[in-house]
Design an enzyme around this catalytic site. Structure first.
Site, short mmCIF file in Angstrom:
data_model
loop_
_atom_site.label_atom_id
_atom_site.label_comp_id
_atom_site.label_asym_id
_atom_site.label_seq_id
_atom_site.Cartn_x
_atom_site.Cartn_y
_atom_site.Cartn_z
N ILE A 181 -5.96 52.63 -29.78
CA ILE A 181 -5.82 52.50 -28.33
C ILE A 181 -4.57 53.28 -27.90
O ILE A 181 -3.53 52.69 -27.59
CB ILE A 181 -5.74 51.02 -27.90
CG1 ILE A 181 -6.87 50.20 -28.51
CG2 ILE A 181 -5.77 50.92 -26.36
CD1 ILE A 181 -6.77 48.70 -28.26
N PRO A 182 -4.65 54.61 -27.90
CA PRO A 182 -3.52 55.39 -27.41
C PRO A 182 -3.34 55.10 -25.92
O PRO A 182 -4.32 54.94 -25.19
CB PRO A 182 -3.93 56.84 -27.66
CG PRO A 182 -5.40 56.82 -27.89
CD PRO A 182 -5.76 55.45 -28.33
N HIS A 183 -2.10 55.01 -25.49
CA HIS A 183 -1.85 54.66 -24.09
C HIS A 183 -0.53 55.25 -23.61
O HIS A 183 0.39 55.47 -24.39
CB HIS A 183 -1.83 53.14 -23.90
CG HIS A 183 -0.89 52.44 -24.83
ND1 HIS A 183 -1.22 52.19 -26.15
CD2 HIS A 183 0.36 51.98 -24.66
CE1 HIS A 183 -0.21 51.57 -26.73
NE2 HIS A 183 0.76 51.44 -25.86
N THR A 184 -0.51 55.51 -22.31
CA THR A 184 0.69 56.02 -21.67
C THR A 184 0.58 55.74 -20.18
O THR A 184 -0.44 55.26 -19.70
CB THR A 184 0.88 57.53 -21.95
OG1 THR A 184 2.18 57.93 -21.51
CG2 THR A 184 -0.18 58.38 -21.29
#
Length: 154
Positions: free
Chosen positions: A64-67
């Site tokens: 779950i890559p997030h920014t």
């Protein structure tokens, strides 16, 4: 907040053939750019910075890559279901083949955390993940997710 508020059929890549972690993050960033009109380069740079802090792989073949993104007014999600797993520096050393990119407004930390928790809870459902891995179209992927939500509400 509901997953349908975050994810749409147009924001899903299915049976995607990624050659590396950077390749899939690049492709998801370009998909995001087409959907939310934010520079893919900005998104990709922020994702790479985030990954340097620690892998966003959560185990069981999921990441779950997030920014955050200042131009957003609400969280947006982008899903890639890969044709085969790839190295993502997961704690369980398993290859990752389901990647959910979450972008959230910069100025609303609580909304970012709520969205992250929602996505995380959804992707912990083994039956859903198994079905997603079998999807061949974005329509079938969104249908599987919608059905899972409906079953939970019943």
């Amino acid at each position: 907040m509901n997953i349908k508020d975050i994810l749409s059929e147009e924001s899903i890549l299915v049976d995607f053939n990624a050659s590396s972690k950077k390749h899939v993050l690049d492709s998801l960033s370009k998909l995001a750019e087409r959907n939310i009109k934010v520079s893919y380069k900005t998104i990709l740079d922020n994702l790479i910075k985030r990954e340097k802090l620690g892998s966003t792989a959560v185990g069981n073949g999921i990441a779950i890559p997030h920014t955050t993104e200042s131009s957003l007014d609400k969280p947006k999600g982008f899903l890639a279901i890969l044709s085969s797993g790839l190295e993502f520096n997961a704690n369980d050393d398993q290859p990752v083949d389901v990647i959910f990119l979450l972008l959230a407004p910069t100025n609303n930390g609580s909304e970012h955390l709520q969205a992250l928790a929602l996505v995380s809870r959804l992707l912990k459902k083994d039956e859903l993940i198994t079905k997603l891995r079998g999807c061949k179209t974005s329509q079938s992927a969104i249908a599987v997710i919608s059905q899972t939500i409906q079953d939970e509400a019943a």
